[in-house]
Design a protein around this motif. Structure first.
Motif, PDB file in Angstrom:
ATOM      1  N   LEU A  85       0.374  -0.725   0.605  1.00 24.23           N
ATOM      2  CA  LEU A  85      -0.144  -0.097  -0.108  1.00 24.23           C
ATOM      3  C   LEU A  85       1.139   1.405   0.267  1.00 24.23           C
ATOM      4  O   LEU A  85       0.235   2.149  -1.151  1.00 24.23           O
ATOM      5  N   VAL A 101      -7.236   3.320  -0.071  1.00 26.71           N
ATOM      6  CA  VAL A 101      -7.044   1.800  -0.595  1.00 26.71           C
ATOM      7  C   VAL A 101      -8.094   1.166  -1.528  1.00 26.71           C
ATOM      8  O   VAL A 101      -7.761   0.442  -1.647  1.00 26.71           O
ATOM      9  N   PHE A 104      -5.640   2.266  -4.495  1.00 23.58           N
ATOM     10  CA  PHE A 104      -4.840   0.465  -4.435  1.00 23.58           C
ATOM     11  C   PHE A 104      -5.711  -0.877  -4.631  1.00 23.58           C
ATOM     12  O   PHE A 104      -4.730  -1.452  -5.624  1.00 23.58           O
ATOM     13  N   LYS A 122      -7.140  -6.793   1.479  1.00 24.88           N
ATOM     14  CA  LYS A 122      -8.197  -5.605   2.609  1.00 24.88           C
ATOM     15  C   LYS A 122      -7.929  -6.024   4.200  1.00 24.88           C
ATOM     16  O   LYS A 122      -7.959  -5.221   4.718  1.00 24.88           O
ATOM     17  N   ILE A 125      -4.697  -4.937   5.650  1.00 28.39           N
ATOM     18  CA  ILE A 125      -4.590  -3.841   5.400  1.00 28.39           C
ATOM     19  C   ILE A 125      -4.818  -3.329   6.609  1.00 28.39           C
ATOM     20  O   ILE A 125      -4.896  -2.248   7.574  1.00 28.39           O
TER      21      ILE A 125
END
Length: 338
Positions: A85, A101, A104, A122, A125
């Protein structure tokens, strides 16, 4: 946001991380928290305290405070995905937005990653940002309102009975067969197996209490007469008795536990010798055991209980008691060789 006192504690912990073990770090954090309780920490000058919250600082803080509480593999996944990221958005993590986000993840998917892979990305993150929020580095998690990508659910992979029989033909040692039968009976994760010692097995009743590294809980698993037969033969070949404190499975030529990678490689080698035309790996055996529980008349709840899945419902986690007899009955009814 983080107070000056919390910053001081974190700075001390990061400075000492290279000198102390994880257990000693935990003790130091408790000591600092207790010693500074009720103490106000202020700058010598009247200017407002500031902390340079660079990405390097945040990652170092993560390695100091959060990573020791995770498995090495999980901590590695947190960092791998958060660095992906950072490389994409070129921003301090404290300034990353929901749009960053989403952008990304869109780019990550366009690289050919399937929805499940993107959703896992995801998840790691989001977990990192949740840790940042709880550490008062940010006020909210930018992933919180981002929807998951739609996944096409596939049938659960498993070995059919004839494939299991074929797999066994690839065993060229007692250890190979003992390992397969042990994984079939216990449905243990490959990362849980290295910690099992010979003396941990109740050789009369076939019971083993193991520690689930994903759930941080102990649970009961069992072995049947077939697994016991090959395990005892394996111990006999090693020249040790049933009360030995040696690891149940050892790397060849050593007395050291067969590690996770060794278990994976052993299963892959067995499958190669058996000329399997499907991808065989330790977790596939765990999924096969779960599937067999359902095929033999059990349900998904019983399969989950035997495999040690965490209850999604908070009340169930704390108030639903699963007795040893309940687990043993699942094993005898749906798992043990007939």
């Amino acid at each position: 946001m983080m107070t000056r006192k919390e910053q001081v504690i974190n700075d001390v912990l990061m400075a000492m991380r290279v000198h102390l073990t994880a257990q000693m770090m935990s003790i130091l954090q408790d000591v600092l928290t207790q010693a500074l309780y009720g103490v106000e920490v202020v700058e010598e000058q009247t200017a407002l305290a500031t902390q340079d919250m660079t990405n390097d600082y945040i990652i170092e803080l993560f390695n100091t405070k959060k990573a020791p509480k995770l498995s090495d593999r999980t901590a590695e996944q947190y960092l791998r995905h958060i660095n992906l990221l950072i490389d994409m958005v070129h921003k301090p993590l404290t300034q990353v937005t929901e749009n960053d986000v989403e952008y990304f993840l869109m780019k990550y998917r366009k690289k050919g990653n399937i929805s499940r892979t993107v959703n896992n990305c995801k998840r790691f993150i989001s977990a990192f940002f949740t840790w940042m929020r709880k550490s008062k580095l940010i006020t909210e998690n930018p992933c919180e309102n981002i929807d998951r990508f739609k996944e096409t659910r596939k049938p659960i992979e498993h070995l059919e009975p004839e494939q299991w029989e074929q797999l066994k033909t690839g065993c060229n040692s007692t250890r190979d067969r003992a390992l397969l039968e042990f994984l079939r009976c216990t449905a243990m994760r490959d990362g849980e197996v290295p910690a099992v010692r010979v003396c941990d097995v109740d050789w009369y009743d076939g019971k083993i209490v193991i520690f689930g590294h994903k759930t941080d809980r102990y649970r009961l698993v069992c072995i049947d007469r077939v697994a016991k037969e090959y395990l005892l033969k394996y111990l006999q070949e090693r020249g040790i008795n049933q009360s030995s404190r040696e690891p149940l499975f050892i790397a060849r030529g050593t007395h050291n536990a067969l590690k996770r990678t060794g278990i994976y490689n052993a299963v892959k080698s067995i499958a190669a010798r058996a000329k399997m035309d499907i991808n065989v790996y330790p977790h596939l055996i765990r999924k096969t055991t779960a599937t067999n529980i359902i095929k033999r008349g059990g349900d998904s709840e019983k399969a989950g209980d035997y495999l040690g899945h965490v209850e999604q419902n908070t009340a169930n986690q704390y108030y639903t008691y699963k007795s040893d007899d309940y687990i043993i009955n699942i094993f005898r009814s749906y798992v043990a060789a007939v």
